[in-house]
Design an enzyme around this catalytic site. Structure first.
Site, mmCIF file in Angstrom:
data_model
loop_
_atom_site.group_PDB
_atom_site.id
_atom_site.type_symbol
_atom_site.label_atom_id
_atom_site.label_comp_id
_atom_site.label_asym_id
_atom_site.label_seq_id
_atom_site.Cartn_x
_atom_site.Cartn_y
_atom_site.Cartn_z
ATOM 1 N N ASP A 174 -8.802 18.878 -13.964
ATOM 2 C CA ASP A 174 -9.116 17.521 -14.402
ATOM 3 C C ASP A 174 -8.862 17.488 -15.905
ATOM 4 O O ASP A 174 -9.631 18.036 -16.688
ATOM 5 C CB ASP A 174 -10.578 17.186 -14.064
ATOM 6 C CG ASP A 174 -10.951 15.748 -14.432
ATOM 7 O OD1 ASP A 174 -10.333 15.194 -15.360
ATOM 8 O OD2 ASP A 174 -11.872 15.190 -13.799
ATOM 9 N N ARG B 119 0.846 -1.212 0.000
ATOM 10 C CA ARG B 119 0.000 0.000 0.000
ATOM 11 C C ARG B 119 0.872 1.251 0.000
ATOM 12 O O ARG B 119 0.561 2.236 -0.653
ATOM 13 C CB ARG B 119 -0.959 0.006 1.209
ATOM 14 C CG ARG B 119 -1.636 1.370 1.423
ATOM 15 C CD ARG B 119 -2.913 1.328 2.262
ATOM 16 N NE ARG B 119 -2.853 0.476 3.427
ATOM 17 C CZ ARG B 119 -2.182 0.758 4.560
ATOM 18 N NH1 ARG B 119 -1.534 1.900 4.689
ATOM 19 N NH2 ARG B 119 -2.172 -0.100 5.556
HETATM 20 C C1 PLP Z 1 -14.681 9.243 -15.830
HETATM 21 C C2 PLP Z 1 -14.261 10.550 -15.279
HETATM 22 C C3 PLP Z 1 -13.957 10.692 -13.919
HETATM 23 C C4 PLP Z 1 -14.096 9.533 -12.936
HETATM 24 O O1 PLP Z 1 -13.151 8.547 -13.197
HETATM 25 P P1 PLP Z 1 -13.393 6.962 -12.889
HETATM 26 O O2 PLP Z 1 -12.138 6.363 -13.397
HETATM 27 O O3 PLP Z 1 -14.618 6.551 -13.619
HETATM 28 O O4 PLP Z 1 -13.565 6.841 -11.421
HETATM 29 C C5 PLP Z 1 -13.533 11.926 -13.474
HETATM 30 N N1 PLP Z 1 -13.415 12.980 -14.315
HETATM 31 C C6 PLP Z 1 -13.711 12.870 -15.626
HETATM 32 C C7 PLP Z 1 -13.563 14.065 -16.512
HETATM 33 C C8 PLP Z 1 -14.142 11.661 -16.147
HETATM 34 O O5 PLP Z 1 -14.445 11.572 -17.446
#
Ligand code: PLP
Length: 383
Positions: A176, A52
């Site tokens: 993001d 971990r």
């Molecule tokens: C899919 C997605 C997430 C979440 O990711 P997971 O791998 O499904 O947990 C977060 N941000 C964006 C822009 C996404 O497309």
């Protein structure tokens, strides 16, 4: 010797992990499954104690991603949501965040239904308007989280302008970057402090892996995020680290093809009589087109479009043959979704409609198949 900064990003992606295993000379990074590690003596460590806290396969992936992104530290998580959750754990009761309103539905859900219970408050704003972001900042605001291009409407936020705002107001700036990947957009160059990925999407790229990544620009924040990850445990398992390493080697090739196909599909959709709107930053008439040209190397493989009726939307999904009617995005296989029902179903209906996420809106993750075959499938499905 491992591949390093002297090489281009494309080369470093292909060479990820090469040279890591001096003992055997393996080209493919070995998968280390050991849960624990023998200590040479009291107070001594090989660098690994417990999986971990650290794993050799994960380390190759994390160090490679940190270098590619130009950050001090990267961490690999069991999903994009695990990465985002760990980022939110950095904050405390009473803290306030400003977040894009054109946002992944799961991010909205974890903030609205979980972190709200712990006293984290959030204001959702149209982050394509830097002035609206500035107006939402209060004395309690600690961070700005931006998705650009937005999801599902592909709005473009001005990363340089927002980076400057965050610097002036002392906010942590998180991006993001799932939709574009480090091949097309590098948020650290615009002042971001943290870059977040759902690696389930383009980084993994084959619809066969669930993973998430956080990259911190500064070592101190990287250390803090590592502390949170190690304390709560949402690590990426070694097999999946290996699969992600393998996937990343073809990221540049895949992204080039996604961009090429998406532009052809967007142009084709634009002239279709049953299509009323097409949202793709690569189209000159997209409001974020010029900004996108300035801050990204390409427009990506995601587009959304609105059709003339809810019936057309539903029959189109039913008739698709090549393209799969499925959630998710960023894989080599083309996928189409109805965001109002699927990915954004947890956003309250009134709010969804205000944002423009109605049941005539379809989102298409353009895959790497032949563009002609994708268009032919859309043509017969829309007929
Ligand atoms: C899919 C997605 C997430 C979440 O990711 P997971 O791998 O499904 O947990 C977060 N941000 C964006 C822009 C996404 O497309």
């Amino acid at each position: 010797m491992t591949a390093n900064q002297e090489y281009s990003q494309e080369t470093r992606l292909v060479q990820l992990g090469v040279g890591f295993d001096d003992r055997t000379g393996a080209i493919s990074t070995p998968i280390h499954t050991s849960a624990t590690y023998r200590h040479p003596g009291v107070g001594e460590s090989t660098g690994y104690d417990y999986t971990r806290s650290g794993n050799p396969t994960r380390k190759v992936l994390e160090e490679g991603l940190a270098e590619l992104e130009g950050g001090a530290r990267a961490l690999a998580f069991s999903s994009g949501m695990a990465a985002l959750t760990t980022f939110f754990l950095h904050f405390s009761q009473g803290d306030h965040l400003v977040v894009s309103e054109d946002l992944y539905g799961g991010t909205y859900r974890v903030l609205d239904q979980i972190f709200a219970n712990f006293g984290l408050t959030v204001t959702y704003v149209d982050t394509t308007q830097t002035a609206a972001v500035a107006a939402a900042v209060t004395d309690r605001t600690r961070a700005l989280l931006v998705e650009t291009p937005g999801n599902p409407l592909l709005g473009i936020a001005d990363l340089a302008g927002l980076g400057e705002l965050c610097r002036q107001r002392g906010l942590l700036f998180a991006v993001d970057n799932t939709f574009l990947s480090p091949v097309l957009q590098r948020p650290f160059e615009f002042g971001a402090d943290v870059v977040i990925y759902s690696a389930t999407k383009y980084l993994g790229g084959h619809n066969d892996l669930c993973a998430g990544i956080l990259v911190a620009r500064e070592a101190a924040l990287g250390e803090r995020l590592y502390f949170l990850q190690n304390s709560t445990g949402p690590i990426l398992p070694p097999f999946d680290c290996w699969l992600l390493l393998r996937s990343l080697k073809t990221l540049t090739l895949r992204i080039e093809r996604h961009c090429h196909n998406a532009l052809l599909v967007a142009r084709w959709l634009e002239q279709h009589p049953k299509v009323t709107d097409v949202y793709y930053p690569g189209l000159e008439k997209h409001p974020g087109h010029e900004l996108s040209c300035r801050q990204a190397k390409g427009f990506g493989g995601m587009l959304s479009f609105r059709v003339d009726s809810e019936t057309t939307a539903r029959t189109t999904l039913k008739r698709l043959a090549l393209i799969s009617f499925a959630e998710s995005l960023g894989g080599v296989e083309s996928l189409m979704t109805l965001p109002a029902i699927q990915t954004h179903g947890d956003i309250p209906a009134a709010e969804r409609l205000r944002l423009g996420i109605c049941e005539r809106l379809l989102r298409l993750s353009v895959g790497t198949e032949s563009a002609g075959d994708i268009i032919a499938d859309l043509e017969q499905a829309l007929a």
